[in-house]
Design a protein around this motif. Structure first.
Motif, PDB file in Angstrom:
ATOM      1  N   GLN A 145      -4.509  -1.258  -2.510  1.00 29.85           N
ATOM      2  CA  GLN A 145      -3.180  -1.026  -1.956  1.00 29.85           C
ATOM      3  C   GLN A 145      -3.038   0.406  -1.447  1.00 29.85           C
ATOM      4  O   GLN A 145      -2.298   0.666  -0.501  1.00 29.85           O
ATOM      5  CB  GLN A 145      -2.100  -1.326  -3.006  1.00 29.85           C
TER       6      GLN A 145
ATOM      7  N   ARG B 115      -4.543   0.355   2.016  1.00 27.42           N
ATOM      8  CA  ARG B 115      -3.677  -0.426   2.911  1.00 27.42           C
ATOM      9  C   ARG B 115      -2.397   0.333   3.272  1.00 27.42           C
ATOM     10  O   ARG B 115      -1.791   0.067   4.309  1.00 27.42           O
ATOM     11  CB  ARG B 115      -3.316  -1.763   2.255  1.00 27.42           C
ATOM     12  N   ASN B 116      -1.999   1.275   2.431  1.00 23.58           N
ATOM     13  CA  ASN B 116      -0.773   2.048   2.668  1.00 23.58           C
ATOM     14  C   ASN B 116      -1.027   3.429   3.264  1.00 23.58           C
ATOM     15  O   ASN B 116      -0.102   4.240   3.331  1.00 23.58           O
ATOM     16  CB  ASN B 116       0.015   2.188   1.365  1.00 23.58           C
TER      17      ASN B 116
ATOM     18  N   THR C 207       5.339 -19.059  -2.448  1.00 26.56           N
ATOM     19  CA  THR C 207       4.238 -18.451  -3.210  1.00 26.56           C
ATOM     20  C   THR C 207       3.475 -19.492  -4.020  1.00 26.56           C
ATOM     21  O   THR C 207       2.433 -19.180  -4.597  1.00 26.56           O
ATOM     22  CB  THR C 207       4.774 -17.360  -4.149  1.00 26.56           C
TER      23      THR C 207
ATOM     24  N   GLU D  86      -0.515  -2.250   5.549  1.00 30.08           N
ATOM     25  CA  GLU D  86       0.909  -2.486   5.279  1.00 30.08           C
ATOM     26  C   GLU D  86       1.793  -1.803   6.320  1.00 30.08           C
ATOM     27  O   GLU D  86       2.991  -1.631   6.113  1.00 30.08           O
ATOM     28  CB  GLU D  86       1.263  -1.973   3.881  1.00 30.08           C
TER      29      GLU D  86
ATOM     30  N   SER E   5       3.738  -7.340   3.319  1.00 26.44           N
ATOM     31  CA  SER E   5       4.066  -7.663   1.925  1.00 26.44           C
ATOM     32  C   SER E   5       5.564  -7.739   1.682  1.00 26.44           C
ATOM     33  O   SER E   5       6.024  -8.465   0.799  1.00 26.44           O
ATOM     34  CB  SER E   5       3.441  -6.624   0.981  1.00 26.44           C
ATOM     35  N   GLN E   6       6.324  -6.970   2.466  1.00 24.60           N
ATOM     36  CA  GLN E   6       7.785  -7.029   2.344  1.00 24.60           C
ATOM     37  C   GLN E   6       8.344  -8.250   3.061  1.00 24.60           C
ATOM     38  O   GLN E   6       9.305  -8.876   2.585  1.00 24.60           O
ATOM     39  CB  GLN E   6       8.423  -5.759   2.928  1.00 24.60           C
TER      40      GLN E   6
ATOM     41  N   PRO F 226       6.924 -11.689   0.679  1.00 20.65           N
ATOM     42  CA  PRO F 226       6.694 -11.270  -0.710  1.00 20.65           C
ATOM     43  C   PRO F 226       5.922 -12.321  -1.506  1.00 20.65           C
ATOM     44  O   PRO F 226       6.189 -13.517  -1.399  1.00 20.65           O
ATOM     45  CB  PRO F 226       8.116 -11.083  -1.256  1.00 20.65           C
TER      46      PRO F 226
ATOM     47  N   ARG G  33      -0.639 -12.913  -0.489  1.00 19.70           N
ATOM     48  CA  ARG G  33      -1.766 -11.990  -0.339  1.00 19.70           C
ATOM     49  C   ARG G  33      -2.559 -12.364   0.918  1.00 19.70           C
ATOM     50  O   ARG G  33      -3.234 -13.406   0.929  1.00 19.70           O
ATOM     51  CB  ARG G  33      -2.688 -12.047  -1.556  1.00 19.70           C
TER      52      ARG G  33
END
Length: 358
Positions: free
Chosen positions: A95, A98-99, A122, A147, A152-153, A156, A159
């Protein structure tokens, strides 16, 4: 005298305001230029990664083996043998990677946007069909391996795993870099593992047209290679994973390439590479590093908007027949065309534009 002093003070205040205003303008201009340079650097590093990182890291590793630092290379090779099957088991996403802020500069260079049209449960697994391939799949990478656009937002609990050529995961260092972004090999072992042994809420993004589609991508053309691409539908049926059509408006606009006609020597060479190596070499160009009026490896800064369509519910069938595969494939093709037609005018295409399905 008082009048003269007042007037002089007014001039000073006006001059001071003008100087302050000029300094502010200069400051913001400089900031804008710095941001633009950071955007260019972020895109350039990714293009070079895409084109040469695997080969470069392999050569560097071989060179280190021949120096006094050979032990470092030997330790990495030992780790590589131990870690060889990790890409087939969902990889090793980070993560933190990715960020990275660099991906936001990457996003803003074009810019790239991700549009959500429906919620994803999900409790289900998904296979996203990404279209078109373009030269490098820039929209696919930015939207699903980073991201930067907020995947992801927007979804939610989901993956995303972007599937790419398995050969990339045989390259030292490159394989680890790719896995950190949630990228996996586009082969049956890897997809089977993610969809059957990794719980629910997984979304595998497959660029369905692959290398064959990349040979025909050119600005102003909206075509997909899909009629005979049915393997992803069969995988979806075997695992009961819902199919989601995804179309990236603008993906074909960021590079120009030489299109070889069918039957020409150039197309023959491209098809031989595609058959035996898995990718097709393209003769393409973008803009130069210092000017948009020169040729270079940087893509043109054209908007890319990726629209994620409505999921198609797929039943779980252990051994689907060809008739069942064909049936759900036709539903998928119709859904993709409807998605394209619904959003084409919103993203700069005329109402008369038709998606060509090959």
């Amino acid at each position: 005298m008082k009048t003269i002093i007042a007037a002089y003070s007014g001039v000073l205040r006006g001059t001071g305001s003008s100087i302050l205003s000029a300094l502010q303008d200069l400051f913001w201009l400089s900031k804008s230029k710095v941001e633009k340079q950071l955007q260019i650097i972020s895109v350039l590093q990714w293009v070079l990664t895409f084109l040469i990182m695997g080969v470069a890291c392999t050569l560097i590793l071989m060179y280190i083996l021949c120096t006094d630092c050979w032990a470092i290379a030997a330790l990495y090779l030992a780790w590589l043998v131990f870690d060889w099957n990790t890409p087939k088991k969902g990889g090793r996403r980070s993560q933190w990677v990715r960020n990275w802020a660099i991906w936001r500069y990457f996003r803003d260079y074009f810019p790239i946007r991700l549009v959500k049209t429906h919620n994803l449960l999900t409790t289900r697994n998904y296979i996203f069909g990404y279209h078109p391939h373009g030269i490098m799949g820039l929209g696919a990478f930015c939207n699903f391996s980073t991201e930067a656009t907020g995947v992801s937002q927007k979804f939610p609990g989901i993956r995303p795993y972007l599937a790419t050529l398995a050969g990339n995961f045989r390259m030292p260092i490159l394989r680890d870099y790719l896995m950190s972004g949630g990228i996996c090999p586009v082969n049956r072992d890897s997809i089977d593992y993610i969809l059957s042994k990794n719980g629910s809420g997984n979304a595998i993004i497959i660029v369905v047209g692959g290398a064959a589609e990349s040979l025909n991508c050119t600005p102003g053309k909206n075509s997909v290679t899909l009629k005979n691409r049915k393997g992803f539908v069969k995988l979806a049926l075997r695992h009961g994973a819902d199919l989601v059509p995804v179309y990236s408006f603008g993906e074909n606009e960021v590079y120009k390439q030489v299109i070889f006609e069918e039957g020409s020597w150039g197309r023959w060479v491209q098809k031989k590479f595609q058959k035996h190596i898995g990718f097709a070499p393209c003769i393409f160009h973008g803009r130069g590093l210092f000017s948009s009026n020169t040729w270079g490896l940087l893509p043109y800064s054209k908007p890319i908007t990726t629209v994620v369509g409505e999921p198609i519910t797929i039943p779980k069938i252990d051994n689907p027949s060809q008739k069942e595969v064909d049936f759900y494939h036709s539903i998928y093709v119709d859904s993709l065309i409807k998605l394209f037609d619904k959003y084409k005018s919103k993203f700069g295409l005329p109402e008369t534009e038709v998606l060509e399905v090959n």
